[in-house]
Scaffold this active site. Structure first.
Site, short mmCIF file in Angstrom:
data_model
loop_
_atom_site.label_atom_id
_atom_site.label_comp_id
_atom_site.label_asym_id
_atom_site.label_seq_id
_atom_site.Cartn_x
_atom_site.Cartn_y
_atom_site.Cartn_z
N GLU A 1 0.84 -1.19 0.00
CA GLU A 1 0.00 0.00 0.00
C GLU A 1 0.88 1.24 0.00
O GLU A 1 1.92 1.27 0.66
CB GLU A 1 -0.91 0.00 1.23
CG GLU A 1 -1.87 -1.17 1.22
CD GLU A 1 -2.66 -1.33 2.49
OE1 GLU A 1 -3.80 -1.83 2.41
OE2 GLU A 1 -2.15 -0.96 3.56
N ASP B 1 -4.73 -8.07 6.18
CA ASP B 1 -5.74 -9.00 5.67
C ASP B 1 -5.23 -10.44 5.57
O ASP B 1 -6.00 -11.38 5.73
CB ASP B 1 -6.21 -8.55 4.29
CG ASP B 1 -7.10 -7.32 4.37
OD1 ASP B 1 -8.22 -7.45 4.88
OD2 ASP B 1 -6.67 -6.24 3.95
#
Length: 399
Positions: free
Chosen positions: A152, A168
């Site tokens: 990210e 996640d």
């Protein structure tokens, strides 16, 4: 498949610019730094695997708020309209490097993700609400049997934030890095030698449902471990897995006070928590109640949401993220002054986030984003700079 939430790096960038949260210091971008429209990202494949690698740069264009993808040159392409049911997205893949090689692409001013997959291209879809991204906790997700992962990042006028993330899932290992204007480089996210196999062996060896987080292909190939939040969501991990610890915390602070000092640069701002009638209420220095929390369940703890929701404000959010870190690291019983920022005391209770515990234990620098607010106390796998010259992602061996 489902529409993803705001990336950790984007959220962190927003928080940095608004509330100066605990452990993040007082870093501010240099006023004279002029971040160009794109910067180079060198992607190196040290995985030891022979399959082709595919790259994707997906996100939100900061100047316009449009969602889309960037090609290898950093040119932005908005997504076309989607449908219901979701329609296939355009092929946004970029050929990645072979094992032992590197490729360099350009990053535009995005808040988004850089995906990479081994062997097969990822399946992205578009709905009327935007991009639908992989959600492999769903057994029918078309990406379920693909080995993939993502980083990210946010690149904007204030600089670059780029992280590795396990919020996640824990999957194909990689590290991120950047080069500063003075030529120095910084990196984070590398596993120790044998860290991949060691993590899965540790998780599989732990009772109580933790082994059920591991996902494999039909041929036995290990693909990933779901985060415990997704584990409780799917039934792989019992929803009661954190109840004993949460109950002990609630019992302790019915007769003791939990002191939260949520801002690293404002040590005089403190909030005081006590449990009464099953509710933990926080007061400020004047004794006024500023926020309260119902007893959280495991899903709220692992996801840092629901009963531990953390809005981007100056009171409840900072208190909640501190509680979230304390529950996941199991430090709330041993230290009534939070946040506890010394890793020596983390994950010591038998009831803890063992997924996060095993990830941090196998990181070369000890840093990871194993849950959403792992940045409390600077334990996150993030690098940032106001004047970045180059970004890096390096694929590590699966061994």
């Amino acid at each position: 498949m489902h529409i993803r939430r705001m990336p950790v790096a984007a959220l962190l960038a927003a928080l940095l610019m608004t509330v100066g949260l605990t452990g993040l210091g007082t870093w501010s971008p240099r006023a004279e730094a002029a971040v160009p429209a794109t910067i180079p990202l060198t992607f190196t494949n040290n995985s030891g695997r022979d399959e082709p690698v595919y790259l994707y740069d997906l996100g939100t264009e900061l100047a316009t708020g449009r969602q889309g993808w960037a090609d290898a040159s950093g040119t932005f392409h908005p997504w076309p309209a989607g449908g219901n049911p979701p329609t296939p997205a355009p092929d946004a893949s970029i050929p990645g490097p072979a094992n032992g090689r590197s490729v360099t692409i350009r990053l535009p001013k995005f808040s988004g993700r850089i995906y990479f997959s081994y062997g097969r291209k990822l399946d992205f879809r578009l709905t009327t609400g935007g991009l639908v991204q992989p959600a492999v906790q769903n057994p029918s997700d078309p990406n379920r049997d693909i080995l993939f992962n993502w980083s990210e990042y946010t690149l904007g006028d204030s600089g670059l934030w780029i992280n590795s993330t396990q919020v996640d899932m824990f999957s194909a290992p990689y590290a991120v890095g950047l080069k500063r204007a003075d030529g120095s480089t910084t990196t984070t996210g590398h596993l120790v030698p044998g860290g991949w196999n060691g993590f899965f062996a540790a998780l599989r060896g732990r009772t109580g449902g933790w082994a059920n987080l591991v996902q494999t292909r039909s041929d036995g190939t290990v693909l990933r471990a779901l985060s415990p939040g997704h584990g409780t969501e799917t039934g792989a991990l019992p929803r009661t897995v954190m109840d004993d610890y949460v109950n002990r915390v609630w019992q302790k602070y019915s007769t003791a006070t939990l002191t939260v000092t949520p801002f690293g640069d404002r040590p005089g701002t403190k909030y005081y928590g006590r449990v009464s009638g099953g509710v933990m209420r926080f007061t400020d220095a004047s004794g006024a109640v500023v926020t309260s929390f119902q007893k959280p369940d495991a899903d709220s703890v692992f996801g840092c949401h629901k009963l531990l929701d953390a809005p981007n404000d100056r009171v409840r959010g900072p208190i909640s993220r501190t509680l979230c870190a304390g529950f996941n690291r199991s430090t709330l019983l041993t230290n009534p002054a939070q946040p506890d920022t010394s890793a020596a005391g983390f994950y010591q209770d038998p009831v803890t986030n063992h997924y996060a515990r095993e990830i941090h234990a196998r990181m070369a620098d000890g840093k990871a984003y194993a849950f959403a607010f792992d940045d409390v106390g600077n334990h996150e796998s993030l690098v940032n700079d106001a004047d970045p010259q180059q970004a890096y992602i390096t694929l590590d061996p699966l061994g």
